[in-house]
Design a protein around this motif. Structure first.
Motif, mmCIF file in Angstrom:
data_model
loop_
_atom_site.group_PDB
_atom_site.id
_atom_site.type_symbol
_atom_site.label_atom_id
_atom_site.label_comp_id
_atom_site.label_asym_id
_atom_site.label_seq_id
_atom_site.Cartn_x
_atom_site.Cartn_y
_atom_site.Cartn_z
ATOM 1 N N VAL A 41 0.841 -1.201 0.000
ATOM 2 C CA VAL A 41 0.000 0.000 0.000
ATOM 3 C C VAL A 41 0.877 1.253 0.000
ATOM 4 O O VAL A 41 0.643 2.176 -0.790
ATOM 5 N N GLN A 42 1.889 1.284 0.853
ATOM 6 C CA GLN A 42 2.799 2.435 0.899
ATOM 7 C C GLN A 42 3.537 2.586 -0.440
ATOM 8 O O GLN A 42 3.705 3.700 -0.948
ATOM 9 N N GLN A 43 3.949 1.466 -1.020
ATOM 10 C CA GLN A 43 4.659 1.501 -2.297
ATOM 11 C C GLN A 43 3.760 2.059 -3.411
ATOM 12 O O GLN A 43 4.196 2.885 -4.210
ATOM 13 N N ILE A 44 2.510 1.621 -3.447
ATOM 14 C CA ILE A 44 1.578 2.142 -4.447
ATOM 15 C C ILE A 44 1.408 3.649 -4.263
ATOM 16 O O ILE A 44 1.403 4.414 -5.226
ATOM 17 N N TYR A 45 1.284 4.057 -3.020
ATOM 18 C CA TYR A 45 1.145 5.486 -2.733
ATOM 19 C C TYR A 45 2.352 6.266 -3.272
ATOM 20 O O TYR A 45 2.184 7.296 -3.936
ATOM 21 N N PRO A 94 -0.207 1.991 6.255
ATOM 22 C CA PRO A 94 0.515 3.262 6.388
ATOM 23 C C PRO A 94 -0.284 4.245 7.232
ATOM 24 O O PRO A 94 -1.509 4.180 7.316
ATOM 25 N N ASP A 95 0.409 5.179 7.822
ATOM 26 C CA ASP A 95 -0.217 6.188 8.654
ATOM 27 C C ASP A 95 -0.478 7.433 7.806
ATOM 28 O O ASP A 95 0.208 8.442 7.936
ATOM 29 N N PHE A 96 -1.462 7.320 6.909
ATOM 30 C CA PHE A 96 -1.824 8.458 6.075
ATOM 31 C C PHE A 96 -2.673 9.412 6.899
ATOM 32 O O PHE A 96 -3.477 8.983 7.723
ATOM 33 N N LYS A 97 -2.518 10.684 6.664
ATOM 34 C CA LYS A 97 -3.385 11.662 7.308
ATOM 35 C C LYS A 97 -4.743 11.571 6.620
ATOM 36 O O LYS A 97 -4.900 11.955 5.468
ATOM 37 N N ALA A 98 -5.700 11.013 7.333
ATOM 38 C CA ALA A 98 -7.013 10.762 6.747
ATOM 39 C C ALA A 98 -7.864 12.029 6.755
ATOM 40 O O ALA A 98 -7.858 12.782 7.724
#
Length: 166
Positions: A41-45, A94-98
């Motif tokens: 997921v982090q890699q795709i981001y 990942p710790d995305f800012k939601a």
């Protein structure tokens, strides 16, 4: 417009389903290895964060990834039997800012024995409390795999809710 479509654990986006999506937008469908890459997921981001992504979609494990990337990109999501609660392989979240709100359409199969739809409904209930607008479509006749006719119908409904008609 561009759709980022994320396939499930041991599947790929079929040519028939890709053709359905291409009626609405350009489709990016990367080949992912969830089993050997716990940071998929982090890699795709990282790969797509500078791309003009308008919608994020996915099925099963790809639905899990699409859910989190939809938050990261702050884009509408269409999820088919997303593995939001339990997964058979490790994936780091990942710790995305939601964002504080968002739109999603979630399609759940009543006969799904891979991803428990009741777990997903419970998870989504918690998200509603955060201001997310989820349209949940319970398809009693559907199992884990999404038949082409249901896929086409749900994609059409998703874009109709976005104000887009083909």
């Amino acid at each position: 417009m561009t759709i980022l479509y994320l396939h499930g654990l041991e599947s790929k986006l079929s040519a028939a389903k890709k053709a359905i999506l291409e009626q609405y937008a350009t489709v990016i469908a990367p080949d992912l290895d969830y089993k050997n890459n716990p940071d998929a997921v982090q890699q795709i981001y990282e790969i797509y964060k500078t791309e003009a992504i308008d919608y994020v979609m996915g099925s099963s494990m790809g639905g899990f990834a699409a859910y989190h990337l939809g938050l990261a990109f702050n884009k509408p999501v269409l999820l088919f039997n997303p593995a939001l609660v339990k997964r058979s392989v490790v994936q780091n979240i990942p710790d995305f800012k939601a964002p504080s709100s968002g739109f999603g359409q979630v399609v759940l199969g009543g006969k799904d024995t891979v991803v428990d739809p009741s777990d997903t409904l419970s998870f989504l209930g918690d998200q509603l409390k955060r201001g997310f607008d989820y349209h949940v479509h319970l398809r009693a006749e559907m199992s884990h795999r999404t038949p082409k006719d249901i896929f086409e119908e749900e994609v059409g409904l998703f874009f109709e809710l976005q104000g887009i008609v083909r």
